[in-house]
Design a protein around this motif. Structure first.
Motif, short mmCIF file in Angstrom:
data_model
loop_
_atom_site.label_atom_id
_atom_site.label_comp_id
_atom_site.label_asym_id
_atom_site.label_seq_id
_atom_site.Cartn_x
_atom_site.Cartn_y
_atom_site.Cartn_z
N LEU A 119 -12.24 -6.26 -12.48
CA LEU A 119 -11.33 -5.92 -11.38
C LEU A 119 -9.94 -6.50 -11.64
N ILE A 120 -9.92 -7.73 -12.16
CA ILE A 120 -8.62 -8.39 -12.38
C ILE A 120 -7.82 -7.68 -13.47
N ILE A 121 -8.51 -7.12 -14.48
CA ILE A 121 -7.74 -6.40 -15.53
C ILE A 121 -7.55 -4.92 -15.18
N SER A 122 -8.24 -4.46 -14.10
CA SER A 122 -8.18 -3.04 -13.75
C SER A 122 -6.76 -2.48 -13.56
N PRO A 123 -5.85 -3.21 -12.88
CA PRO A 123 -4.50 -2.65 -12.70
C PRO A 123 -3.85 -2.26 -14.02
N PHE A 124 -4.18 -2.99 -15.09
CA PHE A 124 -3.58 -2.70 -16.39
C PHE A 124 -4.35 -1.61 -17.12
N VAL A 125 -5.68 -1.59 -16.91
CA VAL A 125 -6.50 -0.54 -17.54
C VAL A 125 -6.14 0.83 -16.95
N PHE A 126 -6.05 0.88 -15.61
CA PHE A 126 -5.81 2.17 -14.95
C PHE A 126 -4.34 2.42 -14.68
N VAL A 127 -3.48 1.48 -15.11
CA VAL A 127 -2.02 1.61 -14.98
C VAL A 127 -1.62 2.01 -13.56
N HIS A 128 -1.94 1.13 -12.58
CA HIS A 128 -1.55 1.39 -11.20
C HIS A 128 -0.03 1.53 -11.12
N SER A 129 0.42 2.40 -10.23
CA SER A 129 1.87 2.55 -10.08
C SER A 129 2.44 1.32 -9.37
N ASP A 130 3.73 1.06 -9.57
CA ASP A 130 4.35 -0.13 -8.99
C ASP A 130 4.35 -0.09 -7.47
N GLU A 131 4.30 1.14 -6.90
CA GLU A 131 4.33 1.24 -5.43
C GLU A 131 2.99 0.88 -4.81
N ALA A 132 1.90 0.97 -5.58
CA ALA A 132 0.57 0.76 -5.02
C ALA A 132 0.28 -0.74 -4.89
N THR A 133 1.12 -1.42 -4.10
CA THR A 133 1.03 -2.87 -3.99
C THR A 133 -0.34 -3.32 -3.48
N LEU A 134 -0.85 -2.59 -2.47
CA LEU A 134 -2.11 -2.99 -1.86
C LEU A 134 -3.26 -2.87 -2.86
#
Lengths: 213, 110
Positions: free
Chosen positions: B14-29
């Protein structure tokens, strides 16, 4: 009633007791490991189909019906379920099969008595979900009009799992029924369900079992 | 206990997920949810090895409920990959969080 058929104290209990009408212990590893292996095979197959639905792989293997598999996996029914659940139906299936394996592995060889809640949860994952998934697959063949070989394989596994799991679920439900009959108390049934040991529940369990041959 | 080890691995995922799935910068939550849930899950799992906190892994159930609910309802469908990841990991965590290999062996008849 032989004292040594009792489940408590657990350190001295015989864990491999037979539960009539069967001639085996439904919580034995020889009963559960095949369920887990079969469930894991279905997990891999369902995960493969989910990877197609996510387009991580471009095509889906089907030696019998060829292109029909893709039509099933991309059908309106599949899209409808994707809309409802937020993830693809094959991914949900993979999770359910993995759950069968995880819940199959947890607990001792007398877990039908020590943790009926776990056996019943396992039963809910295997039996109603298995039947629903088998019905869904047949519905895809008849409503969508196309067949998908791997879907049929997982449906067959689902039905086999139902058959293999039913004895253990029956043992746990029978225990709860006997506890209810013996005590006439819903609270006692609840305590037996969550696996809290008490005298009349253990007597009910001892009444159900025979020593393994 | 193997389920706790898997929970630690899922927490790290979960902690590396934002980088794996390349969350957009706006998706702060979504970023916050992945980091917080991952950190909590791994913490509860490790804490469960300490005898006074051996039931800490049950708190993972709450985190898993959040993951599934936020993943499903936090955006309109079709959900972005990062949200679907939260649903899948949440469901996985629910199954592992209630799993315990040993049962009544330590319990006494009351």
């Amino acid at each position: 009633m032989s004292q040594s058929l009792r489940g408590f104290p657990a350190e001295r209990a015989d864990l491999s007791v037979v539960i009539p009408p069967w001639k085996h212990n439904p919580s034995a590893w020889s009963q559960r490991i095949p369920i887990c292996i079969l469930a894991l095979v279905a997990t891999v197959i369902a995960a493969y189909m989910a990877m197609y639905q996510w387009r991580i792989v471009d095509d889906v293997w089907d030696p019998v019906f060829g292109e029909q598999s893709r039509k099933v996996l991309d059908s309106d029914v599949a899209k409808q379920m994707y809309g409802w659940f937020g993830i693809h139906d094959a991914a949900l299936g993979a999770l359910a099969y993995l759950g069968d394996a995880i819940f199959g592995l947890a607990g001792s060889t007398r877990r039908w008595q020590y943790r009926p809640w776990l056996v019943i949860l396992f039963g809910i994952d295997v039996i109603p979900l298995g039947l629903v998934s088998a019905i869904l697959v047949v519905a895809q063949g008849t409503i969508v009009g196309y067949w998908c070989f791997l879907c049929l394989v997982t449906a067959a596994i689902s039905l086999a799992l139902v058959y293999m799991a039913i004895d253990e679920v029956y043992a746990s439900l029978k225990l709860l029924y006997l506890v209810g009959k013996r005590t006439g108390s819903a609270k006692a049934v609840w305590l037996a369900f969550i696996g809290r040991p008490f005298e009349s529940a253990d007597q009910a369990a001892a009444e159900m079992v025979r020593r393994a041959a | 206990m193997w389920a706790r080890d898997v929970e630690v691995m899922l927490g790290v995922w979960l902690i590396i997920s934002p980088f794996v799935f390349v969350h957009s910068d706006e998706a702060t939550l979504l970023w916050a949810s992945d980091f917080a849930a991952g950190g909590l899950v791994a913490t509860f799992a490790v804490l469960s090895y300490w005898r006074p906190a051996r039931h800490a892994h049950l708190l993972t159930l709450l985190v898993a409920l959040w993951l599934v609910a936020f993943g499903r309802f936090g955006a309109a469908s079709p959900l972005p990959p990062g949200m679907q990841n939260e649903i899948v990991v949440g469901l996985l965590l629910m199954m592992f969080a209630i799993s315990q290999l040993r049962d009544a062996a330590a319990r006494r008849l009351v």
